[in-house]
Design a protein around this motif. Sequence first.
Motif, PDB file in Angstrom:
ATOM      1  N   UNK A 101       0.825  -1.200   0.000  1.00 36.21           N
ATOM      2  CA  UNK A 101       0.000   0.000   0.000  1.00 36.21           C
ATOM      3  C   UNK A 101       0.864   1.257   0.000  1.00 36.21           C
ATOM      4  N   UNK A 102       2.062   1.147   0.581  1.00 40.26           N
ATOM      5  CA  UNK A 102       2.979   2.278   0.659  1.00 40.26           C
ATOM      6  C   UNK A 102       3.794   2.447  -0.616  1.00 40.26           C
ATOM      7  N   UNK A 103       3.811   1.425  -1.462  1.00 41.03           N
ATOM      8  CA  UNK A 103       4.613   1.432  -2.682  1.00 41.03           C
ATOM      9  C   UNK A 103       4.227   2.617  -3.568  1.00 41.03           C
ATOM     10  N   UNK A 104       5.204   3.450  -3.876  1.00 43.00           N
ATOM     11  CA  UNK A 104       4.940   4.647  -4.697  1.00 43.00           C
ATOM     12  C   UNK A 104       4.614   4.285  -6.141  1.00 43.00           C
ATOM     13  N   UNK A 105       4.947   3.075  -6.555  1.00 41.89           N
ATOM     14  CA  UNK A 105       4.711   2.662  -7.932  1.00 41.89           C
ATOM     15  C   UNK A 105       3.303   2.079  -8.090  1.00 41.89           C
ATOM     16  N   UNK A 106       2.311   2.877  -7.729  1.00 42.55           N
ATOM     17  CA  UNK A 106       0.922   2.482  -7.963  1.00 42.55           C
ATOM     18  C   UNK A 106       0.256   1.731  -6.824  1.00 42.55           C
ATOM     19  N   UNK A 107       0.936   1.609  -5.690  1.00 40.79           N
ATOM     20  CA  UNK A 107       0.338   0.870  -4.577  1.00 40.79           C
ATOM     21  C   UNK A 107      -0.970   1.470  -4.104  1.00 40.79           C
ATOM     22  N   UNK A 108      -1.009   2.797  -4.031  1.00 34.39           N
ATOM     23  CA  UNK A 108      -2.232   3.462  -3.585  1.00 34.39           C
ATOM     24  C   UNK A 108      -3.396   3.222  -4.527  1.00 34.39           C
ATOM     25  N   UNK A 109      -3.110   3.224  -5.834  1.00 37.69           N
ATOM     26  CA  UNK A 109      -4.175   2.964  -6.816  1.00 37.69           C
ATOM     27  C   UNK A 109      -4.711   1.551  -6.646  1.00 37.69           C
ATOM     28  N   UNK A 110      -3.813   0.592  -6.400  1.00 40.05           N
ATOM     29  CA  UNK A 110      -4.279  -0.784  -6.266  1.00 40.05           C
ATOM     30  C   UNK A 110      -5.155  -0.963  -5.029  1.00 40.05           C
ATOM     31  N   UNK A 111      -4.834  -0.259  -3.946  1.00 42.33           N
ATOM     32  CA  UNK A 111      -5.679  -0.324  -2.753  1.00 42.33           C
ATOM     33  C   UNK A 111      -7.091   0.150  -3.086  1.00 42.33           C
ATOM     34  N   UNK A 112      -7.193   1.193  -3.896  1.00 40.86           N
ATOM     35  CA  UNK A 112      -8.523   1.684  -4.297  1.00 40.86           C
ATOM     36  C   UNK A 112      -9.222   0.679  -5.210  1.00 40.86           C
ATOM     37  N   UNK A 169      -8.831  -2.198   5.399  1.00 37.40           N
ATOM     38  CA  UNK A 169      -9.176  -0.880   5.951  1.00 37.40           C
ATOM     39  C   UNK A 169      -7.907  -0.105   6.300  1.00 37.40           C
ATOM     40  N   UNK A 170      -6.953  -0.806   6.926  1.00 48.28           N
ATOM     41  CA  UNK A 170      -5.691  -0.156   7.295  1.00 48.28           C
ATOM     42  C   UNK A 170      -4.888   0.227   6.049  1.00 48.28           C
ATOM     43  N   UNK A 171      -4.916  -0.628   5.031  1.00 49.34           N
ATOM     44  CA  UNK A 171      -4.204  -0.332   3.784  1.00 49.34           C
ATOM     45  C   UNK A 171      -4.745   0.940   3.143  1.00 49.34           C
ATOM     46  N   UNK A 172      -6.060   1.135   3.226  1.00 46.70           N
ATOM     47  CA  UNK A 172      -6.696   2.300   2.612  1.00 46.70           C
ATOM     48  C   UNK A 172      -6.447   3.580   3.403  1.00 46.70           C
ATOM     49  N   UNK A 173      -5.953   3.436   4.640  1.00 53.80           N
ATOM     50  CA  UNK A 173      -5.684   4.589   5.508  1.00 53.80           C
ATOM     51  C   UNK A 173      -6.909   5.490   5.608  1.00 53.80           C
ATOM     52  N   UNK A 174      -8.059   4.840   5.789  1.00 54.64           N
ATOM     53  CA  UNK A 174      -9.334   5.552   5.785  1.00 54.64           C
ATOM     54  C   UNK A 174      -9.826   5.842   7.204  1.00 54.64           C
TER      55      UNK A 174
END
Length: 220
Positions: A101-112, A169-174
């Motif tokens: 989830x922290x990976x700058x290479x698209x990790x955030x997009x994959x969590x979504x 939920x934790x991965x999404x940092x929501x």
Amino acid sequence: MGPAAQFSTKDRILGAAEELFALHGFAGTSLRQVTSKADVNIAAVNYHFGSKENLVNEVFRRRMDVMSALRLSQLERALSAHPGQLRPILAAFVEPALAMALDRNGGGAFVRVIARAYAEKNDSLRRFLSDHYGHVLRDFGRAMAACLPDLDKETLYWRLDFLAGALTYAMADFGVIKRPQGVSEAQHRAQAAAELIRFAEAGFHAGGGRPTASPDPSEA
């Protein structure tokens, strides 16, 4: 077209699809949008993936293969170095997912994209994930069961399912706990991992068995 060019085209399509699925969902994203963003023609998508359904699956495979390998490698080390201990097993399940989830290479997009999968209840994707990655959960289930001999299998899998949900939920940092000023993203994720592992450990060690009916006050 050489292997390097083929890889580049396929990777561009996957990256574009991941971003669009994160923004618009699976049903809300057309192949035309994907081809436009990836700057390829529809023939390239058909050549590499064959269908939109398979494109969705491959977006997940690209991330899940890496995360599953990291989880199983860390699990193997935990079982070797800390036999009979639950916490290192939980860490092997939680830490690679939060790192992704922290990976700058698209990790955030994959969590979504994962959140979209929950929201849209994509049965085809659910079957794909079960068929290809169900063995990872089973390996963790067996490792946890060895540490929790008094916990029946059904209860164990309920709790593993709840852990997977809390982890997403934790991965999404929501959540309500936001990263404090002066704390790096990596530090914040590390604390989230530590707190989730501690919480999960207590949950797995809680009394097992099926709930019993509450006593009738009139019989007291």
